[in-house]
Scaffold this active site. Structure first.
Site, short mmCIF file in Angstrom:
data_model
loop_
_atom_site.label_atom_id
_atom_site.label_comp_id
_atom_site.label_asym_id
_atom_site.label_seq_id
_atom_site.Cartn_x
_atom_site.Cartn_y
_atom_site.Cartn_z
N ASP A 26 0.53 -5.04 7.54
CA ASP A 26 0.97 -4.96 8.95
C ASP A 26 0.99 -6.34 9.61
O ASP A 26 0.20 -7.22 9.26
CB ASP A 26 0.01 -4.04 9.71
N ASN A 74 9.21 4.92 9.26
CA ASN A 74 9.85 3.60 9.44
C ASN A 74 11.38 3.68 9.57
O ASN A 74 12.02 2.70 9.95
CB ASN A 74 9.46 2.63 8.32
C1 FPP Z 1 4.61 -3.60 9.01
O1 FPP Z 1 4.67 -4.70 9.87
C2 FPP Z 1 5.41 -3.87 7.83
C3 FPP Z 1 6.38 -3.05 7.34
C4 FPP Z 1 6.72 -1.74 7.95
C5 FPP Z 1 7.17 -3.45 6.17
C6 FPP Z 1 6.37 -4.05 5.06
C7 FPP Z 1 7.31 -4.58 4.10
C8 FPP Z 1 7.14 -5.75 3.43
C9 FPP Z 1 5.93 -6.58 3.49
C10 FPP Z 1 8.20 -6.17 2.50
C11 FPP Z 1 7.95 -5.42 1.26
C12 FPP Z 1 8.74 -5.85 0.20
C13 FPP Z 1 8.47 -5.59 -1.07
C14 FPP Z 1 9.16 -6.41 -2.04
C15 FPP Z 1 7.55 -4.57 -1.56
P1 FPP Z 1 5.42 -4.55 11.26
O2 FPP Z 1 6.85 -4.86 11.05
O3 FPP Z 1 5.16 -3.19 11.82
O4 FPP Z 1 4.75 -5.67 12.10
P2 FPP Z 1 4.42 -5.62 13.66
O5 FPP Z 1 3.38 -4.56 13.85
O6 FPP Z 1 3.88 -6.98 13.93
O7 FPP Z 1 5.69 -5.33 14.38
#
Ligand code: FPP
Length: 246
Positions: A26, A74
């Site tokens: 996250d 998501n």
């Molecule tokens: C949450 O942070 C993250 C996600 C929903 C996506 C996670 C995906 C990756 C790390 C890429 C994965 C790729 C591979 C190759 C497995 P957020 O976007 O909710 O962050 P925020 O809370 O700061 O908005």
């Protein structure tokens, strides 16, 4: 005669590692925002960190590591962000199909893959096939995964068996339900790590986490390092787990 190589004596805290760690990656969006970048840039760096941390989990002797990559919720994100995450997954799968030969990691995917792009589904199947005989850590990548959906699917499969007369309601118990989860046969989750200052499970491995320990910290996922994971493992090693006992 001392004919074998003496093993390095590990400090006590390094000896207790979770069998199964769940990681909620996250903070990618906030990391990007802080730098005036589009949210997708956070996911790009987050995907790099995912590779590094997955390898470090294997190095530290963890048997199963499950990474939350994309939840059933998501899809509510803007389409360009969903596309960016799917492209990162595609890229990772292509690149890692070559990398798998070097690693001793078994890759699995958990979640409903049927709605993903056809080519991604094929790459996922290839990755699972290419690594199925590896003997090291199991790397579960959770994609279009939701803990409630997982339990609903398990309940439906069991109900179908009861309806078909191959199972009696009395035979339905915790062990049987566990066999119908995506993680069937894997150890239950010992430790959940969620960085970025959020303190929620967000529908992640809700059955498997019944007795998990939790470590939350403020680091945003793209800044998370192997040293940070070592610190988290040290915290875990110091926890006194009672599983309902005393
Ligand atoms: C949450 O942070 C993250 C996600 C929903 C996506 C996670 C995906 C990756 C790390 C890429 C994965 C790729 C591979 C190759 C497995 P957020 O976007 O909710 O962050 P925020 O809370 O700061 O908005």
């Amino acid at each position: 005669m001392l004919w074998f190589k003496r093993r390095r004596q590990l400090p006590e805290t390094e000896k207790i590692v979770p069998k199964h760690i769940g990681i909620i990656m996250d903070g990618n969006g906030r990391w990007a925002k802080k730098r005036g970048l589009p949210r997708q840039a956070g996911h790009v760096t987050g995907a790099k960190v995912f590779r590094t941390i997955a390898k470090h989990c294997e190095k530290r002797g963890i048997a199963v590591a499950t990474f939350y990559t994309f939840s059933t919720e998501n899809w509510k994100r803007p389409p360009e962000e969903v596309d960016a995450i799917m492209n990162l997954l595609r890229e990772y799968l292509k690149e890692s199909l070559a990398d798998f030969k070097k690693e001793n990691i078994r890759t699995r995917f958990i979640g409903d893959r049927s709605v993903l792009a056809e080519d991604i589904q094929q790459l996922m199947a290839q990755a699972e096939e290419a690594t199925k005989n590896k003997t090291g850590m199991i790397l579960n990548i959770a994609i279009n995964y939701g803990g409630r959906a997982e339990l609903a699917i398990a309940a439906r499969q069991i109900a179908e068996q009861v309806k078909a007369g191959t199972l009696s309601p009395e035979e339905v118990n915790e062990a049987l339900l566990e066999q119908h989860l995506y993680t069937a046969g894997q150890p239950e989750v010992d430790l959940i790590l969620r960085p970025s200052g959020e303190y929620r499970l967000s529908n992640f491995l809700i059955w498997q986490c019944a007795y998990a320990e939790y470590v939350f910290d403020d680091i945003l996922w793209p800044d998370f390092s192997t040293k940070d994971l070592d610190k988290v493992l040290e915290i875990y090693a110091g926890r006194h787990r009672r599983f309902g006992g005393v």
